[in-house]
Design an enzyme around this catalytic site. Structure first.
Site, mmCIF file in Angstrom:
data_model
loop_
_atom_site.group_PDB
_atom_site.id
_atom_site.type_symbol
_atom_site.label_atom_id
_atom_site.label_comp_id
_atom_site.label_asym_id
_atom_site.label_seq_id
_atom_site.Cartn_x
_atom_site.Cartn_y
_atom_site.Cartn_z
ATOM 1 N N HIS A 52 0.830 -1.221 0.000
ATOM 2 C CA HIS A 52 0.000 0.000 0.000
ATOM 3 C C HIS A 52 0.857 1.260 0.000
ATOM 4 O O HIS A 52 0.348 2.349 0.221
ATOM 5 C CB HIS A 52 -0.938 0.006 1.213
ATOM 6 C CG HIS A 52 -1.979 -1.075 1.147
ATOM 7 N ND1 HIS A 52 -2.707 -1.490 2.237
ATOM 8 C CD2 HIS A 52 -2.414 -1.828 0.113
ATOM 9 C CE1 HIS A 52 -3.537 -2.464 1.873
ATOM 10 N NE2 HIS A 52 -3.370 -2.693 0.598
ATOM 11 N N CYS A 70 5.311 21.481 -4.536
ATOM 12 C CA CYS A 70 6.694 21.251 -4.963
ATOM 13 C C CYS A 70 7.299 22.601 -5.386
ATOM 14 O O CYS A 70 6.563 23.572 -5.612
ATOM 15 C CB CYS A 70 6.659 20.294 -6.147
ATOM 16 S SG CYS A 70 8.246 19.925 -6.887
HETATM 17 P P1 NAD Z 1 -6.986 -4.351 10.596
HETATM 18 O O1 NAD Z 1 -7.109 -3.084 11.395
HETATM 19 O O2 NAD Z 1 -8.112 -4.769 9.742
HETATM 20 O O3 NAD Z 1 -6.659 -5.563 11.579
HETATM 21 C C1 NAD Z 1 -5.681 -5.463 12.571
HETATM 22 C C2 NAD Z 1 -5.513 -6.833 13.184
HETATM 23 O O4 NAD Z 1 -4.455 -6.730 14.115
HETATM 24 C C3 NAD Z 1 -6.746 -7.349 13.917
HETATM 25 O O5 NAD Z 1 -7.015 -8.672 13.493
HETATM 26 C C4 NAD Z 1 -6.336 -7.291 15.396
HETATM 27 O O6 NAD Z 1 -6.896 -8.354 16.146
HETATM 28 C C5 NAD Z 1 -4.833 -7.441 15.284
HETATM 29 N N1 NAD Z 1 -4.052 -6.828 16.369
HETATM 30 C C6 NAD Z 1 -4.284 -5.694 17.049
HETATM 31 N N2 NAD Z 1 -3.298 -5.450 17.918
HETATM 32 C C7 NAD Z 1 -2.406 -6.463 17.798
HETATM 33 C C8 NAD Z 1 -1.166 -6.778 18.410
HETATM 34 N N3 NAD Z 1 -0.611 -5.996 19.355
HETATM 35 N N4 NAD Z 1 -0.530 -7.914 18.026
HETATM 36 C C9 NAD Z 1 -1.058 -8.729 17.087
HETATM 37 N N5 NAD Z 1 -2.224 -8.487 16.468
HETATM 38 C C10 NAD Z 1 -2.890 -7.355 16.810
HETATM 39 O O7 NAD Z 1 -5.636 -4.173 9.774
HETATM 40 P P2 NAD Z 1 -5.214 -4.780 8.377
HETATM 41 O O8 NAD Z 1 -5.558 -6.221 8.313
HETATM 42 O O9 NAD Z 1 -3.788 -4.364 8.205
HETATM 43 O O10 NAD Z 1 -6.106 -4.027 7.283
HETATM 44 C C11 NAD Z 1 -6.474 -2.664 7.404
HETATM 45 C C12 NAD Z 1 -5.925 -1.684 6.355
HETATM 46 O O11 NAD Z 1 -5.608 -0.441 7.021
HETATM 47 C C13 NAD Z 1 -4.663 -2.117 5.690
HETATM 48 O O12 NAD Z 1 -4.804 -1.791 4.367
HETATM 49 C C14 NAD Z 1 -3.565 -1.264 6.320
HETATM 50 O O13 NAD Z 1 -2.669 -0.827 5.328
HETATM 51 C C15 NAD Z 1 -4.266 -0.026 6.812
HETATM 52 N N6 NAD Z 1 -3.697 0.520 8.079
HETATM 53 C C16 NAD Z 1 -2.348 0.694 8.216
HETATM 54 C C17 NAD Z 1 -1.808 1.161 9.394
HETATM 55 C C18 NAD Z 1 -0.319 1.365 9.510
HETATM 56 O O14 NAD Z 1 0.343 1.658 8.516
HETATM 57 N N7 NAD Z 1 0.259 1.183 10.694
HETATM 58 C C19 NAD Z 1 -2.644 1.454 10.480
HETATM 59 C C20 NAD Z 1 -4.041 1.275 10.301
HETATM 60 C C21 NAD Z 1 -4.554 0.803 9.097
#
Ligand code: NAD
Length: 252
Positions: free
Chosen positions: A126, A154
């Protein structure tokens, strides 16, 4: 007296043995791997998209109409990105790569924390919020530095956009192709902190499974029922424990 959880100790040992014996492991990570770095997941209560409508603030259509809306939401995160550091889960995955066990990390995250932790072979399907480019001339800027302006412009006058896939935008074909090839040829897939329901990334564990890879899920709740092994634990606790178990083998 502290009660030992023999069942979970045996599970960690079995998973560590499998990783050493099979090798060729690919990790598919999601927002959960960065939760312990203080970044809310997509579905966290009180998370970003509960307060803001993603279609209004982070869709490609909205960006084209009014990029300042996106920047007003994301700009602060980008400028303060040093507040967010890799946690023990990111670090353990980088260690597993150094040990020759993890071949590649495929991440859905846009926070850049895997690379910051030292993982070398990372496919950011992504994109990466810290890479900013000009829509007019293509000049690249590296966060946290972002030129002034709302939206930022820019030097050539073009509008700047972070190199991320916005809602409604297609994934870059070459990047997703590489993720598919990598998933189809691994022998183990570590599924870390992902709800495994956001497409097209959600298809990758099935691709690995079709090609006889074993799936090890690490999540605080069961998200992928087809996993061969499920470790219901925070990623920042479980992954360092796996590294410790692997290190024990070399001392046996
Ligand atoms: P999601 O939010 O759908 O799921 C997160 C998962 O992580 C859940 O199943 C939850 O149970 C689990 N989880 C929460 N805390 C945890 C921990 N400490 N250890 C292990 N597991 C844990 O996220 P997704 O599946 O990545 O999909 C959501 C979309 O949102 C993706 O496209 C992602 O790119 C984007 N997103 C990215 C970020 C980031 O870059 N950090 C943050 C939020 C959302």
């Amino acid at each position: 007296m502290v009660k030992r959880n023999v069942e979970s100790e045996a599970l960690y040992r079995e998973v560590a043995r499998l990783l050493v014996d099979r090798g060729n492991c690919v990790a598919l990570t999601g927002a959960g791997v960065s939760a312990e770095s203080g970044i809310p997941t997509f579905r966290t209560q009180g998370g970003l998209w509960e307060k803001y409508d993603p279609m209004e603030f982070a869709s490609i259509e909205a960006f084209r109409k009014d990029p300042s809306k996106y920047w007003s939401l994301r700009g602060e995160f980008i400028k303060d990105s040093d507040l967010y550091q890799p946690n023990n889960a990111h670090i353990a995955l980088a260690e597993l790569e150094q040990m020759g066990i993890v071949r590649c990390v495929i991440t859905q995250n846009i926070d850049g924390l895997h690379k910051k932790a030292g993982s070398k072979n990372v496919i950011e399907i992504h994109g990466n919020l810290m890479e900013i480019y000009c829509l007019a001339c293509g000049k690249e800027y590296k966060a946290p530095y972002v030129p002034e302006g709302m939206p930022p412009h820019c030097l050539c006058g073009g509008i700047l956009k972070p190199n991320t896939v916005l809602f409604g935008e297609e994934l870059p074909v070459d990047v997703f192709m590489k993720a598919k090839e990598t998933s189809a040829t691994c022998r183990i897939m570590l599924l870390v902190g992902t709800s495994a329901i956001v497409h097209p990334a959600a298809s990758l564990p099935y691709l690995a499974k079709e090609n006889r890879a074993k799936i090890i899920e690490i999540n605080i709740e069961k998200a992928f029922p087809e996993a061969d092994y499920s470790i219901m634990e925070k990623a920042g606790t479980a992954l360092p424990k796996i590294v410790d178990e692997i290190n024990k083998f070399s001392h046996e």
